[in-house]
Design a protein around this motif. Structure first.
Motif, PDB file in Angstrom:
ATOM      1  N   MET A  49     -30.989 -39.554  22.066  1.00  0.00           N
ATOM      2  CA  MET A  49     -31.551 -39.887  20.761  1.00  0.00           C
ATOM      3  C   MET A  49     -31.996 -41.350  20.704  1.00  0.00           C
ATOM      4  O   MET A  49     -31.651 -42.148  21.572  1.00  0.00           O
ATOM      5  CB  MET A  49     -30.492 -39.638  19.686  1.00  0.00           C
ATOM      6  N   ASN A  50     -32.717 -41.699  19.642  1.00  0.00           N
ATOM      7  CA  ASN A  50     -33.143 -43.076  19.397  1.00  0.00           C
ATOM      8  C   ASN A  50     -32.099 -43.841  18.595  1.00  0.00           C
ATOM      9  O   ASN A  50     -32.404 -44.782  17.890  1.00  0.00           O
ATOM     10  CB  ASN A  50     -34.482 -43.102  18.653  1.00  0.00           C
ATOM     11  N   ASP A  51     -30.854 -43.437  18.708  1.00  0.00           N
ATOM     12  CA  ASP A  51     -29.736 -44.066  18.020  1.00  0.00           C
ATOM     13  C   ASP A  51     -29.474 -45.444  18.631  1.00  0.00           C
ATOM     14  O   ASP A  51     -29.600 -45.625  19.845  1.00  0.00           O
ATOM     15  CB  ASP A  51     -28.509 -43.158  18.176  1.00  0.00           C
ATOM     16  N   ASP A  52     -29.090 -46.412  17.813  1.00  0.00           N
ATOM     17  CA  ASP A  52     -28.836 -47.773  18.299  1.00  0.00           C
ATOM     18  C   ASP A  52     -27.828 -47.814  19.440  1.00  0.00           C
ATOM     19  O   ASP A  52     -27.940 -48.654  20.339  1.00  0.00           O
ATOM     20  CB  ASP A  52     -28.337 -48.667  17.158  1.00  0.00           C
ATOM     21  N   THR A  53     -26.848 -46.948  19.429  1.00  0.00           N
ATOM     22  CA  THR A  53     -25.836 -46.952  20.489  1.00  0.00           C
ATOM     23  C   THR A  53     -26.364 -46.382  21.794  1.00  0.00           C
ATOM     24  O   THR A  53     -25.717 -46.518  22.826  1.00  0.00           O
ATOM     25  CB  THR A  53     -24.590 -46.149  20.058  1.00  0.00           C
ATOM     26  N   ASN A  54     -27.537 -45.773  21.759  1.00  0.00           N
ATOM     27  CA  ASN A  54     -28.125 -45.189  22.962  1.00  0.00           C
ATOM     28  C   ASN A  54     -29.271 -46.035  23.510  1.00  0.00           C
ATOM     29  O   ASN A  54     -29.904 -45.665  24.487  1.00  0.00           O
ATOM     30  CB  ASN A  54     -28.636 -43.761  22.668  1.00  0.00           C
ATOM     31  N   LEU A  55     -29.540 -47.177  22.902  1.00  0.00           N
ATOM     32  CA  LEU A  55     -30.667 -48.012  23.307  1.00  0.00           C
ATOM     33  C   LEU A  55     -30.203 -49.352  23.853  1.00  0.00           C
ATOM     34  O   LEU A  55     -29.308 -49.991  23.289  1.00  0.00           O
ATOM     35  CB  LEU A  55     -31.590 -48.249  22.108  1.00  0.00           C
ATOM     36  N   VAL A  56     -30.812 -49.774  24.965  1.00  0.00           N
ATOM     37  CA  VAL A  56     -30.528 -51.084  25.563  1.00  0.00           C
ATOM     38  C   VAL A  56     -31.824 -51.692  26.068  1.00  0.00           C
ATOM     39  O   VAL A  56     -32.828 -51.000  26.247  1.00  0.00           O
ATOM     40  CB  VAL A  56     -29.518 -50.986  26.735  1.00  0.00           C
ATOM     41  N   ILE A  72     -37.359 -51.121  26.241  1.00  0.00           N
ATOM     42  CA  ILE A  72     -36.211 -50.474  25.618  1.00  0.00           C
ATOM     43  C   ILE A  72     -35.920 -49.188  26.396  1.00  0.00           C
ATOM     44  O   ILE A  72     -36.816 -48.383  26.630  1.00  0.00           O
ATOM     45  CB  ILE A  72     -36.477 -50.157  24.130  1.00  0.00           C
ATOM     46  N   ASP A  73     -34.670 -49.037  26.813  1.00  0.00           N
ATOM     47  CA  ASP A  73     -34.264 -47.881  27.611  1.00  0.00           C
ATOM     48  C   ASP A  73     -33.244 -47.055  26.843  1.00  0.00           C
ATOM     49  O   ASP A  73     -32.443 -47.586  26.082  1.00  0.00           O
ATOM     50  CB  ASP A  73     -33.645 -48.353  28.930  1.00  0.00           C
ATOM     51  N   HIS A  74     -33.287 -45.766  27.058  1.00  0.00           N
ATOM     52  CA  HIS A  74     -32.298 -44.845  26.500  1.00  0.00           C
ATOM     53  C   HIS A  74     -31.189 -44.665  27.527  1.00  0.00           C
ATOM     54  O   HIS A  74     -31.455 -44.227  28.649  1.00  0.00           O
ATOM     55  CB  HIS A  74     -32.938 -43.491  26.195  1.00  0.00           C
ATOM     56  N   ILE A  75     -29.956 -45.021  27.188  1.00  0.00           N
ATOM     57  CA  ILE A  75     -28.828 -44.842  28.103  1.00  0.00           C
ATOM     58  C   ILE A  75     -28.724 -43.375  28.495  1.00  0.00           C
ATOM     59  O   ILE A  75     -28.642 -43.032  29.661  1.00  0.00           O
ATOM     60  CB  ILE A  75     -27.515 -45.349  27.460  1.00  0.00           C
ATOM     61  N   ASP A  76     -28.707 -42.508  27.493  1.00  0.00           N
ATOM     62  CA  ASP A  76     -28.797 -41.071  27.732  1.00  0.00           C
ATOM     63  C   ASP A  76     -30.283 -40.748  27.572  1.00  0.00           C
ATOM     64  O   ASP A  76     -30.817 -40.799  26.465  1.00  0.00           O
ATOM     65  CB  ASP A  76     -27.951 -40.293  26.719  1.00  0.00           C
ATOM     66  N   MET A 126     -41.105 -46.346  18.406  1.00  0.00           N
ATOM     67  CA  MET A 126     -40.042 -47.193  17.892  1.00  0.00           C
ATOM     68  C   MET A 126     -40.681 -48.397  17.205  1.00  0.00           C
ATOM     69  O   MET A 126     -41.598 -49.009  17.754  1.00  0.00           O
ATOM     70  CB  MET A 126     -39.163 -47.637  19.056  1.00  0.00           C
ATOM     71  N   ASP A 127     -40.177 -48.725  16.036  1.00  0.00           N
ATOM     72  CA  ASP A 127     -40.771 -49.847  15.314  1.00  0.00           C
ATOM     73  C   ASP A 127     -40.296 -51.185  15.886  1.00  0.00           C
ATOM     74  O   ASP A 127     -39.304 -51.265  16.613  1.00  0.00           O
ATOM     75  CB  ASP A 127     -40.523 -49.733  13.806  1.00  0.00           C
ATOM     76  N   GLU A 128     -41.039 -52.222  15.558  1.00  0.00           N
ATOM     77  CA  GLU A 128     -40.776 -53.559  16.105  1.00  0.00           C
ATOM     78  C   GLU A 128     -39.414 -54.109  15.690  1.00  0.00           C
ATOM     79  O   GLU A 128     -38.758 -54.806  16.463  1.00  0.00           O
ATOM     80  CB  GLU A 128     -41.891 -54.524  15.696  1.00  0.00           C
ATOM     81  N   LYS A 129     -38.965 -53.799  14.477  1.00  0.00           N
ATOM     82  CA  LYS A 129     -37.668 -54.293  14.016  1.00  0.00           C
ATOM     83  C   LYS A 129     -36.544 -53.706  14.869  1.00  0.00           C
ATOM     84  O   LYS A 129     -35.648 -54.433  15.308  1.00  0.00           O
ATOM     85  CB  LYS A 129     -37.449 -53.939  12.548  1.00  0.00           C
ATOM     86  N   LYS A 130     -36.605 -52.400  15.123  1.00  0.00           N
ATOM     87  CA  LYS A 130     -35.570 -51.761  15.931  1.00  0.00           C
ATOM     88  C   LYS A 130     -35.589 -52.324  17.358  1.00  0.00           C
ATOM     89  O   LYS A 130     -34.557 -52.596  17.945  1.00  0.00           O
ATOM     90  CB  LYS A 130     -35.762 -50.244  15.941  1.00  0.00           C
ATOM     91  N   ARG A 131     -36.794 -52.512  17.900  1.00  0.00           N
ATOM     92  CA  ARG A 131     -36.926 -53.086  19.242  1.00  0.00           C
ATOM     93  C   ARG A 131     -36.291 -54.480  19.294  1.00  0.00           C
ATOM     94  O   ARG A 131     -35.537 -54.790  20.212  1.00  0.00           O
ATOM     95  CB  ARG A 131     -38.413 -53.156  19.616  1.00  0.00           C
TER      96      ARG A 131
END
Length: 84
Positions: free
Chosen positions: A44-51, A33-37, A1-6
């Motif tokens: 997936m590495n989708d924004d809605t799945n990352l917290v 960074i954790d994946h909800i699913d 995962m890139d730094e911007k997304k993190r």
């Protein structure tokens, strides 16, 4: 995962652990960074799945899905209640 997304995930979670609410400044925790699913379950590495998650919560959650993780907590995090 890139730094911007993190950074965007940390910003979305207000630099607090999604699960317990702790943050680096007040509690000295490192955020991951954790994946909800979980990726192990096809998440997936989708924004809605990352917290953001502190290391303790992230390791405790392991490959559990979010509902299993929340069922194991003594209280439900404020961010989850607000999202309903």
């Amino acid at each position: 995962m890139d730094e911007k997304k993190r950074f965007l995930v940390l910003l979305k979670c207000k630099f607090r652990c999604f699960y317990c609410g702790r943050n680096p400044r007040e509690h000295g925790v490192a955020l991951e960074i954790d994946h909800i699913d979980p990726k192990a379950n096809g998440g997936m590495n989708d924004d809605t799945n990352l917290v953001a998650a502190c290391k303790t919560c992230n390791q405790g959650k392991s490959s559990l899905v979010i509902s299993e993780m929340l069922d194991s907590l003594p209280i439900v995090p404020k961010i989850v209640v607000a999202g309903k």
